[in-house]
Design a protein around this motif. Structure first.
Motif, PDB file in Angstrom:
ATOM      1  N   SER B  18       0.819  -1.063   0.022  1.00 11.86           N
ATOM      2  CA  SER B  18      -0.025   0.044  -0.003  1.00 11.86           C
ATOM      3  C   SER B  18       0.902   1.252  -0.012  1.00 11.86           C
ATOM      4  O   SER B  18       0.876   2.077  -0.805  1.00 11.86           O
ATOM      5  CB  SER B  18      -0.768   0.074   1.187  1.00 11.86           C
ATOM      6  N   ILE B  19       1.790   1.493   0.825  1.00  7.18           N
ATOM      7  CA  ILE B  19       2.583   2.308   1.027  1.00  7.18           C
ATOM      8  C   ILE B  19       3.595   2.642  -0.273  1.00  7.18           C
ATOM      9  O   ILE B  19       3.744   3.629  -0.757  1.00  7.18           O
ATOM     10  CB  ILE B  19       3.435   2.674   2.406  1.00  7.18           C
ATOM     11  N   GLU B  20       3.762   1.367  -0.914  1.00  8.30           N
ATOM     12  CA  GLU B  20       4.792   1.499  -2.044  1.00  8.30           C
ATOM     13  C   GLU B  20       3.962   2.127  -3.189  1.00  8.30           C
ATOM     14  O   GLU B  20       4.406   2.979  -4.053  1.00  8.30           O
ATOM     15  CB  GLU B  20       5.166   0.188  -2.236  1.00  8.30           C
ATOM     16  N   ILE B  21       2.771   1.787  -3.414  1.00 10.30           N
ATOM     17  CA  ILE B  21       2.034   2.363  -4.409  1.00 10.30           C
ATOM     18  C   ILE B  21       1.666   3.708  -4.191  1.00 10.30           C
ATOM     19  O   ILE B  21       1.585   4.538  -5.246  1.00 10.30           O
ATOM     20  CB  ILE B  21       0.603   1.399  -4.703  1.00 10.30           C
ATOM     21  N   LEU B  22       1.463   4.061  -2.961  1.00  3.95           N
ATOM     22  CA  LEU B  22       0.975   5.565  -2.862  1.00  3.95           C
ATOM     23  C   LEU B  22       2.284   6.442  -2.861  1.00  3.95           C
ATOM     24  O   LEU B  22       2.407   7.714  -3.514  1.00  3.95           O
ATOM     25  CB  LEU B  22       0.574   5.699  -1.261  1.00  3.95           C
ATOM     26  N   ALA B  23       3.523   5.721  -2.562  1.00  6.25           N
ATOM     27  CA  ALA B  23       4.888   6.525  -2.987  1.00  6.25           C
ATOM     28  C   ALA B  23       4.970   6.855  -4.341  1.00  6.25           C
ATOM     29  O   ALA B  23       5.170   7.828  -4.730  1.00  6.25           O
ATOM     30  CB  ALA B  23       6.132   5.853  -2.212  1.00  6.25           C
ATOM     31  N   GLN B  24       4.823   5.700  -5.125  1.00  7.08           N
ATOM     32  CA  GLN B  24       4.779   5.976  -6.729  1.00  7.08           C
ATOM     33  C   GLN B  24       3.877   6.935  -7.097  1.00  7.08           C
ATOM     34  O   GLN B  24       4.081   7.763  -8.077  1.00  7.08           O
ATOM     35  CB  GLN B  24       4.431   4.360  -7.418  1.00  7.08           C
ATOM     36  N   GLY B  26       3.200   9.662  -5.711  1.00  7.88           N
ATOM     37  CA  GLY B  26       3.903  10.932  -5.302  1.00  7.88           C
ATOM     38  C   GLY B  26       3.713  11.361  -3.860  1.00  7.88           C
ATOM     39  O   GLY B  26       3.896  12.588  -3.650  1.00  7.88           O
ATOM     40  N   LEU B  27       3.040  10.348  -2.906  1.00  6.35           N
ATOM     41  CA  LEU B  27       2.867  10.869  -1.724  1.00  6.35           C
ATOM     42  C   LEU B  27       4.088  10.426  -0.876  1.00  6.35           C
ATOM     43  O   LEU B  27       4.875   9.362  -1.336  1.00  6.35           O
ATOM     44  CB  LEU B  27       1.778   9.963  -1.241  1.00  6.35           C
ATOM     45  N   ASN B  28       4.271  11.165   0.155  1.00  8.68           N
ATOM     46  CA  ASN B  28       5.616  10.910   1.031  1.00  8.68           C
ATOM     47  C   ASN B  28       5.293  10.071   1.979  1.00  8.68           C
ATOM     48  O   ASN B  28       4.829  10.375   3.119  1.00  8.68           O
ATOM     49  CB  ASN B  28       6.113  12.272   1.646  1.00  8.68           C
ATOM     50  N   THR B  29       5.651   8.606   1.620  1.00  3.84           N
ATOM     51  CA  THR B  29       5.353   7.557   2.969  1.00  3.84           C
ATOM     52  C   THR B  29       6.479   7.303   3.567  1.00  3.84           C
ATOM     53  O   THR B  29       6.837   6.116   4.210  1.00  3.84           O
ATOM     54  CB  THR B  29       4.526   6.487   2.133  1.00  3.84           C
ATOM     55  N   ALA B  30       7.383   7.862   3.368  1.00  2.00           N
ATOM     56  CA  ALA B  30       8.798   7.445   3.856  1.00  2.00           C
ATOM     57  C   ALA B  30       8.900   7.616   5.493  1.00  2.00           C
ATOM     58  O   ALA B  30       8.155   8.561   6.261  1.00  2.00           O
ATOM     59  CB  ALA B  30      10.144   8.376   3.489  1.00  2.00           C
ATOM     60  N   GLY B  31       9.358   6.108   5.910  1.00  2.00           N
ATOM     61  CA  GLY B  31       9.283   6.057   7.387  1.00  2.00           C
ATOM     62  C   GLY B  31       7.937   5.649   7.932  1.00  2.00           C
ATOM     63  O   GLY B  31       7.938   5.524   9.163  1.00  2.00           O
ATOM     64  N   ASP B  43       1.592  13.780   5.588  1.00  2.00           N
ATOM     65  CA  ASP B  43       2.372  14.507   4.464  1.00  2.00           C
ATOM     66  C   ASP B  43       1.932  15.793   4.355  1.00  2.00           C
ATOM     67  O   ASP B  43       0.911  16.113   3.506  1.00  2.00           O
ATOM     68  CB  ASP B  43       2.070  13.417   3.539  1.00  2.00           C
ATOM     69  N   THR B  44       2.710  16.555   4.977  1.00  2.00           N
ATOM     70  CA  THR B  44       2.229  18.138   4.771  1.00  2.00           C
ATOM     71  C   THR B  44       2.529  18.821   3.478  1.00  2.00           C
ATOM     72  O   THR B  44       1.533  19.437   3.039  1.00  2.00           O
ATOM     73  CB  THR B  44       3.092  18.861   5.828  1.00  2.00           C
ATOM     74  N   ASN B  46       1.726  17.361   0.608  1.00  2.32           N
ATOM     75  CA  ASN B  46       0.707  17.044   0.006  1.00  2.32           C
ATOM     76  C   ASN B  46      -0.558  17.062   0.620  1.00  2.32           C
ATOM     77  O   ASN B  46      -1.862  16.491   0.159  1.00  2.32           O
ATOM     78  CB  ASN B  46       0.678  15.664  -0.516  1.00  2.32           C
ATOM     79  N   ASN B  47      -0.628  17.609   1.717  1.00  2.83           N
ATOM     80  CA  ASN B  47      -1.883  18.011   2.463  1.00  2.83           C
ATOM     81  C   ASN B  47      -2.687  16.747   2.779  1.00  2.83           C
ATOM     82  O   ASN B  47      -3.886  16.758   2.523  1.00  2.83           O
ATOM     83  CB  ASN B  47      -2.653  18.963   1.813  1.00  2.83           C
ATOM     84  N   THR B  48      -2.032  15.422   3.058  1.00  4.17           N
ATOM     85  CA  THR B  48      -2.682  14.262   3.401  1.00  4.17           C
ATOM     86  C   THR B  48      -2.262  13.829   4.671  1.00  4.17           C
ATOM     87  O   THR B  48      -0.933  13.814   5.187  1.00  4.17           O
ATOM     88  CB  THR B  48      -2.194  13.196   2.301  1.00  4.17           C
ATOM     89  N   ARG B  49      -3.098  13.044   5.279  1.00  2.00           N
ATOM     90  CA  ARG B  49      -2.849  12.417   6.596  1.00  2.00           C
ATOM     91  C   ARG B  49      -3.066  10.958   6.449  1.00  2.00           C
ATOM     92  O   ARG B  49      -4.071  10.522   5.945  1.00  2.00           O
ATOM     93  CB  ARG B  49      -3.944  12.898   7.598  1.00  2.00           C
ATOM     94  N   PHE B  50      -2.405  10.439   7.038  1.00  2.00           N
ATOM     95  CA  PHE B  50      -2.606   8.672   7.023  1.00  2.00           C
ATOM     96  C   PHE B  50      -2.827   7.926   8.349  1.00  2.00           C
ATOM     97  O   PHE B  50      -2.210   8.404   9.372  1.00  2.00           O
ATOM     98  CB  PHE B  50      -1.261   7.877   6.405  1.00  2.00           C
ATOM     99  N   ILE B  51      -4.023   7.253   8.278  1.00  2.00           N
ATOM    100  CA  ILE B  51      -4.069   6.434   9.728  1.00  2.00           C
ATOM    101  C   ILE B  51      -3.897   5.167   9.522  1.00  2.00           C
ATOM    102  O   ILE B  51      -4.289   4.391   8.213  1.00  2.00           O
ATOM    103  CB  ILE B  51      -5.571   6.853  10.290  1.00  2.00           C
TER     104      ILE B  51
END
Lengths: 395, 218
Positions: B18-24, B26-31, B43-44, B46-51
């Motif tokens: 899931s985090i791999e495809i979101l990183a692809q 363009g979202l910042n899922t590092a860490g 991910d400030t 991209n104005n996105t929050r992950f839970i």
């Protein structure tokens, strides 16, 4: 067992305690007052109807969501699941004068279905039906009224998702499949299961270019200015539907409400009686529409008079969840006395004067000393007016 | 705040893909990690929050709008029975629903002797029930929360309905698949209101995910 049940209520039902009930009544009245200003007259129908009447409108007979009971003469009765059908029944015989009729209602309805966010099995709707008028003018009126009514109760952040039954009908016809498969496509679009829809198209052997085209039409956001361009490549039935939406939107521009509208050609309502434009209203934080409606031109003929009609309904409980907290009812006055000679007539007079000015007054004849009166006032969150002997003393 | 997207991600085996495809996309899922104590990531840019939640809870978060979007297996969606919009098949986390029984219970022709009133152990009662309805059979469904393969061994049930990706677990427990009753993979689901109110942000993400899936798939 029995004693446990004495205080319980059936699943899907709820009680409304004073403050909640006040807010519900308040929002219902505000909506109805606003709608009445547009020339709509209130109509009331029985909660119980004949089962046959309520099921006359659905084309397919699947499992229904009705609460049913048996009358003493053996006929099957059901609690109304919505108001459009009972009003159609009335329009079939009892309405006086000539069309168009503008009708409104605020009523509780019952559906035996899973309990959802903001919806129990008994819930309240405020809605309108504009009966006997065809065309985009009537559809625009109903849309504008829904938006104006929501704005009047302080809701701002909402979107009306607008579609047209003709779009899906045209798509389904162009597939020339069996009814069973078309029903499946319809239910997939209704559920917005676009993954399932793609799988179904693949299984049915639809060529991939066609698949893309159909899915694109149903899922891509469409700007109003795109409609004309979009129409060029489509079958006639779809073009008519889109042209109608275009007309409705052009009329709605006169109200300045276009910003509330979002074109979404996958918009469908679960009721099958809709024939023209359909819409659902969404607001932040609630995963279900707070209202919806559309045009239903073939429903009334089943009740004997062939009138076109259009309308909407708003879900009161869901609106209560989405509205900013409203102020509570104004503080009442507690009027009481120590019983040492204060004239009861004098108290009644005082209460009457206050009530004339719209002040809520609780008049307690029973004697109370000052401490008792103060405690009662605190508990009921009231302003205290306490008479000692004949003199009036404020708190 | 108004246009911030909240995406619910599943703990467990679907987490990494899931985090791999979101990183692809363009979202910042590092860490991001599903084993850390933190359950909320931002991910400030991209104005996105992950839970990060349990997979079976994701339909609930999305249904109520606590998350706008969610990534979750089709199995959890079916079992939750919630009214959710399914936007994309993300094409990972493939698995199959199978009916399986102990190898030794098969007859000489390798057929399973179905009898009315058998017991089926499963984590997926809704799916098992639908299967029974379709087959016109009656059986007692026994709901378990895990290790369903144990049930036939200890005579809790005659058959099981379970989700299978490689079939290894079945083999190790001497179970044989009798029938495949469905497939599942990870899906992108969306809250009905967010789908309208945050259409721009959601469409942007869906478009880039679609592109990734198309390129990866060919």
């Amino acid at each position: 067992m029995e004693t446990e049940k004495i205080c319980a209520i059936p699943a899907g039902m709820r009680d409304w305690l004073p403050e909640e009930a006040y807010l519900k009544r308040d929002i219902t009245n505000e909506l109805l007052n606003k709608i009445a200003l547009w020339g709509y007259a209130e109509i009331m129908t029985p909660v119980l109807e004949y089962y046959q009447v309520l099921t006359k409108v659905e084309e397919e007979s699947g499992p229904d969501h009705l609460y049913k009971l048996i009358d003493r003469d053996g006929s099957i009765l059901a609690l109304r699941p919505e108001m459009t059908t009972p009003i159609a029944r009335i329009a079939g015989g009892k309405l006086q004068g000539k069309p168009p009729w503008r009708l409104m209602y605020g009523a509780q309805v019952f559906r035996y279905e899973n309990i959802q966010a903001g919806r129990q099995r008994e819930f309240n709707q405020v809605g309108v039906e504009l009966i006997g008028q065809k065309g985009p003018e009537a559809d625009c009126e109903v849309l504008a009224l829904a938006i104006a009514a929501l704005k009047s109760i302080g809701l701002e952040n909402f979107t009306v998702s607008l579609g047209h039954m003709g779009v899906l009908k045209g798509l389904l016809e162009s597939l020339s499949w069996e009814d069973k498969d078309l029903a499946k496509v319809r239910s997939l679009v209704l559920e917005k299961d676009f993954v399932g829809l793609r799988h179904f198209f693949e299984k049915a052997g639809l060529e991939s270019k066609r698949q893309e085209q159909l899915l694109e039409l149903l899922t891509q956001p469409i700007a109003v200015s795109d409609i004309t361009q979009l129409m060029s490549g489509l079958p006639a039935c779809l073009r008519t539907a889109l042209a109608e939406l275009q007309e409705i939107l052009a009329l709605l521009d006169n109200y300045g409400y276009s910003s509330y509208i979002q074109l979404d050609l996958s918009t469908l309502r679960s009721q099958t009686y809709y024939t023209g434009m359909v819409f659902e209203i969404y607001t932040a934080g609630i995963g279900y529409p707070i209202g919806g409606g559309g045009r239903y031109d073939k429903l009334l003929r089943r009740f004997g008079r062939d009138y076109p009609a259009t309308g909407f309904a708003l879900g009161i409980e869901r609106l209560l969840m989405s509205l900013p907290k409203k102020e509570k009812p104004a503080k009442p006055v507690l009027l009481t006395a120590d019983g040492l000679g204060a004239s009861k007539a004098r108290m009644v007079e005082e209460a009457g004067l206050l009530r004339i000015n719209g002040q809520t007054v609780v008049l307690e004849f029973r004697a109370m000393n000052k401490a008792q009166a103060q405690e009662l006032a605190r508990d009921k969150n009231a302003e205290l007016i306490w008479f000692s002997e004949v003199k009036k003393c404020g708190e | 705040m108004a246009n911030k997207l909240t995406i619910a991600l599943p703990k467990g085996k679907l987490f990494q893909p899931s985090i791999e495809i979101l990183a692809q996309a363009g979202l910042n899922t590092a860490g991001f990690s599903d084993s850390a104590r933190t359950l909320v990531f931002e991910d400030t840019t991209n104005n996105t929050r992950f839970i990060i939640c349990r997979p079976t809870d994701i339909p609930t978060y999305v249904e109520h709008g606590a998350a706008d979007l969610g990534i979750v297996g089709k199995d959890s969606i079916i079992e939750a029975g919630k009214n959710l919009y399914e936007l994309l098949d993300l094409k990972f986390g493939f698995c199959r629903f199978v009916v399986a029984a102990p190898a030794k219970s098969l007859d000489a022709q390798g057929k399973f002797p179905w009898k009315q009133g058998m017991r089926i152990a499963t984590k997926f009662p809704a799916i098992a029930n639908e299967y029974l309805q379709k087959k016109g059979m009656q059986a007692e469904i026994i709901k378990l929360h895990g290790n369903v393969e144990l049930a036939p061994r200890v005579n809790l049930s005659e058959v099981i309905v379970d989700i299978v990706s490689t079939g290894k677990t079945l083999k190790e427990n001497d179970l044989v698949p009798l029938e495949e009753i469905g497939q599942a993979s990870a899906r992108l689901i969306v809250n009905r209101a967010s789908y309208r109110l945050k259409a721009a942000g959601i469409n942007r993400l869906v478009t880039s995910l679609k592109k990734i899936l198309l390129e990866g798939g060919e």
